[in-house]
Motif scaffolding. Structure first.
Motif: not given
Length: 367
Positions: A151-152, A155, A245, A280-281, A284
């Protein structure tokens, strides 16, 4: 298979070091009581997680599937941790009985030596439980790292790595993690067991712990090559992921504020594709919290590894054995805590999870 001498390090330590036997029993009982509560919480929350992620059609989305598999691993961590709580209670009880039998103030009659002892030495139950615990805890650690790193990258480079976590890739990686974790612990499991033998401490025959002479060597090799690097590496990797992130989140917030002020629609539409969406925020933030909880709960294990490296007597059979075992109990408690509280993060930072959970709760309540 060649057998070594009987091991009774838990119930009859040669040296007490910083913690007396009474303090050891009190500490273990306290930690076990807290751990039992956390285990019950973890069993409930992870069952809820699994049911909710299945309702979210986890096998259609790689990220949701990863959270589902992480919840399954956490469920097994909590289940085995409950088993460890039972073994710790049995060990503590037998330790008290042995202390009374060995007390110079008490007059021991022959019939008392055949008192309320367990048919299987509790030490073996505890060692087997810890081995199983480490298998599933390692899977949890590896899945957490996989999720955070993937995920890092998503983003940081949304156009290149947007679909990095696929269902097929997640299933393949999870299978590799499971086989690796099992393979790493299998030598320790096969190099110890139980043997029906006379126990002079209780003047009776029962199943007692035996260990192969090479087991300690295997344990030391695993500690140096696997346990310590994975533990420290996870801490460093997740810390780096959190930093990146958080930076991306701040950049996304600044961009939205600037876009709302400048009101340049063409520029906004081009750049918005490279910025985080609201969904997505939340993802994260969810991953940042999950990783932060892991780092906090992993810190006691780091400190235990560091103490064992600096002080050779901080080990089973060493001068500070009692303190070592209390420290190990504390690390298991924190590992269990890490596997028990993720549901609350999912609930507050995953709108779909929250919606499905609330709908299920309302449906259950109406019935």
């Amino acid at each position: 298979m060649e057998l070594s001498q009987q091991v009774t390090t838990v119930t009859a330590p040669a040296q007490q070091g910083l913690i007396t036997q009474f303090q050891y029993n009190l500490s273990v009982d306290t930690l076990t009581s807290i751990q039992t509560f956390i285990c019950m919480l973890g069993l409930i929350t992870n069952i809820i997680n699994i049911k909710t992620f299945l309702a979210m059609r986890a096998f259609d989305d790689g990220v949701t599937l990863t959270f589902l598999l992480l919840s399954v691993s956490d469920l097994f961590v909590c289940f085995v941790s409950t088993y460890i709580c039972v073994s710790a209670f049995l060990i503590s009880q037998e330790s008290r009985w042995l202390s009374k039998l060995n007390s110079p103030k008490s007059i021991i009659h022959q019939e008392q030596l055949n008192g309320p002892f367990f048919p299987v030495e509790p030490t073996y139950i505890g060692i087997f439980g810890h081995n199983m615990f480490q298998i599933f805890n390692l899977i949890t650690i590896l899945l957490t790292i996989y999720l955070a790193v993937a995920r890092c990258l998503c983003v940081m480079y949304p156009l290149k790595f947007r679909n990095i976590i696929t269902v097929r890739k997640t299933l393949l990686v999870s299978t590799i993690f499971f086989l690796t974790s099992l393979g790493i612990r299998l030598p320790l499991i096969t190099h110890s067991g139980i043997l029906l033998k006379f126990d002079p401490r209780i003047n009776a025959t029962r199943y007692r712990l035996w260990v192969h002479p090479n087991r300690e060597t295997i344990k030391d090799v695993l500690w140096i090559s696997v346990d310590s690097p994975v533990c420290v590496g996870a801490q460093v990797t997740l810390s780096v992921c959190i930093v990146f992130m958080v930076k991306v989140l701040r950049a996304a917030v600044k961009f939205r504020l600037k876009a709302s002020v400048t009101n340049n629609s063409k520029l906004d539409s081009n750049k918005s594709n490279e910025k985080l969406s609201t969904k997505e925020t939340r993802i994260v933030k969810q991953l940042v919290l999950v990783s932060t909880i892991f780092i906090i709960c992993n810190t006691p294990k780091i400190l235990t590894f560091l103490a064992a490296t600096i002080e050779p007597g901080f080990d089973l059979g060493g001068r500070y054995q009692n303190f070592y075992q209390v420290s190990v109990s504390a690390t298991v408690l924190f590992d269990t805590l890490n596997s028990s509280v993720n549901m609350f993060v999912y609930y507050f930072y995953n709108s779909k999870f929250k919606s499905i959970f609330n709908n299920k709760s309302e449906t259950t309540g109406s019935h």
